[in-house]
Design an enzyme around this catalytic site. Sequence first.
Site, PDB file in Angstrom:
ATOM      1  N   SER A 273       1.462  29.133 -11.958  1.00 59.65           N
ATOM      2  CA  SER A 273       0.140  28.030 -11.076  1.00 59.65           C
ATOM      3  C   SER A 273       0.493  26.976 -11.820  1.00 59.65           C
ATOM      4  O   SER A 273      -0.508  26.754 -12.987  1.00 59.65           O
ATOM      5  CB  SER A 273      -0.922  29.324 -10.457  1.00 59.65           C
ATOM      6  OG  SER A 273      -1.706  27.820 -10.142  1.00 59.65           O
ATOM      7  N   ARG A 313      36.709   9.420  19.505  1.00 61.37           N
ATOM      8  CA  ARG A 313      36.286   9.466  18.141  1.00 61.37           C
ATOM      9  C   ARG A 313      34.899   9.672  18.325  1.00 61.37           C
ATOM     10  O   ARG A 313      33.712   8.051  19.324  1.00 61.37           O
ATOM     11  CB  ARG A 313      36.521   8.963  17.289  1.00 61.37           C
ATOM     12  CG  ARG A 313      35.266   8.403  15.433  1.00 61.37           C
ATOM     13  CD  ARG A 313      36.285   7.686  15.015  1.00 61.37           C
ATOM     14  NE  ARG A 313      37.435   8.344  14.524  1.00 61.37           N
ATOM     15  CZ  ARG A 313      38.262   7.829  14.897  1.00 61.37           C
ATOM     16  NH1 ARG A 313      38.617   6.399  15.316  1.00 61.37           N
ATOM     17  NH2 ARG A 313      39.499   8.092  14.570  1.00 61.37           N
TER      18      ARG A 313
END
Length: 414
Positions: A273, A313
Amino acid sequence: MADLLWPGDERAGEVFTDAALLHGLVAVEQAWLDVLVDRGIAPPQARRDLTSLVTSADVTLVATRAEASGNPLVPLLTLLRERGGRPVTEPGRWVHRGLTSQDVVDTALVLGARTATRQLLADLDRQVAALAALAHRHRDDLMAGRTLTQHAVPISFGLKAAQWLQGVLDARDALRGLRFPVQVGGAAGTLAAVAELAGGPDAALSLVDDVARSLGLAAAAPWHTVRTPLTAYADALVRTTDALGHVANDVLLLARPEVGELAEPAVTGRGGSSTMPQKANPVLSVLVRRAALAAPGLAAQLHLAAAEAVDERPDGGWHTEWATVATLSRRTLVAASQAAELLEGLHVDTGAMGARVAQRSAALLAERRSIRELTAPPVGSSRPRPEDDVDPAHYLGATARIIDGVLARAREET
C-alpha cells in the site's frame, strides 16, 4: 509494451501491438503478391520481399497518415510502393491488386487473434494443471460452503477447485473450437477483380484457397459484413475472463483477514500500500477481476458493430472493431497469465477451513437434520430412528464423484 492505466499489460508481450499489426498487414500483402506470382498472374519480376521494406519504426508514420483514408492500410501501401518501386515498376503495379483495404485489415486482425489464442491456451493449460492438482490434493479437506454470502452446508476445497477447473475447461474448449478465416472479397465482396485477374470465378476461389493456405488460415466466403469470426472470438475471450473472474472473486473473499482460508503467492514487493505498511493486498486477484469486469463491454461493442453492419462495408462499425479486438485480446492475455501465476502458487489454509467447519458444524448440518426428520419413522413406530451423525465429513453427498468426473474430463481433454 507497458500501460500505466492497465498494470501488467506487458504480460501480453507483442500480441496486438501497433508494430505487430503493421507486420501482420505486410504479411497479408506479401502472401497475396506471392500467390499472384506463383500462379503466373503477375510476372516473375513482380516478386519482392515486402517484409524488408517496413519496420516497427514506421508505426508512427503510418499511423499519422492513416487519418486521411480512415484506415492504416492505405498509407502502408504508399510506403511499400515508395520503397519497393513505384506503380510503374512490376512490384509496385502488382502489390494489393484484386484486394480491398478491408481484406487486408481483417486478415491481419485474424492473424493477431490466432496468435493471441495460442498464447492464451498455453496459460489455460497451466491453469488446468494447477487446478487439477488442487482438486486432487484437497478432495477431502472440509470447508464451509457459502450461498448468498452465508454458510450453507459442508463442502471440500477440492470441490471448489474442481468447479473452478470446470469453468476453465469450458473456456479452453471455446478457444480450441475457434476458426480463423482469411478475408478476401475485393471491393464489394464479389471477387470481381480477382476473377478478372485469374480468368474466372473458379480460378478466383482457388486463389483465395492458396492465400489462406499460405497464411495458415481457413478459406472462407467473404465476410465483410458478416462479423461472426470476430464476435465468436470475442465471446471465447469473455468466456475465459468469466471463468477467471470466478476464481478471482472466490480468492478475494477467502483471503480477507477475517476469513483467512486462502492467500496469494507471496512475492517481495507485491501487494503493498502507498500508506499502510501492514497490508498485503491480493493484487493478482484484483487485476484478474478487473479484466472480468471490463471484457463483456468490449465484446458487446463488437456485437453492436456486427449488428450495425450496412451495405457492403460498414461505415464506422468496422472501424470500431480494430482497437476493441486488440484491447480485449491483450487484457485477456494479461488476466490469463496472472491467473496462472495465482493458481500455481495459491496457499490453502486447510487448518483455518477445518476450524471454521468445526465451529459452525451445527449450522452446516441443519439441512441434514431436516432431511432426516422428513424420512425418519413416525413416533411410536417399531422402526428404529437413525442416530444423529454430527460429522460434517459424512454430509458431502456425491462430492468425490463430482471431483473425479471433472478430473477425468481434464485428463481426457489434455
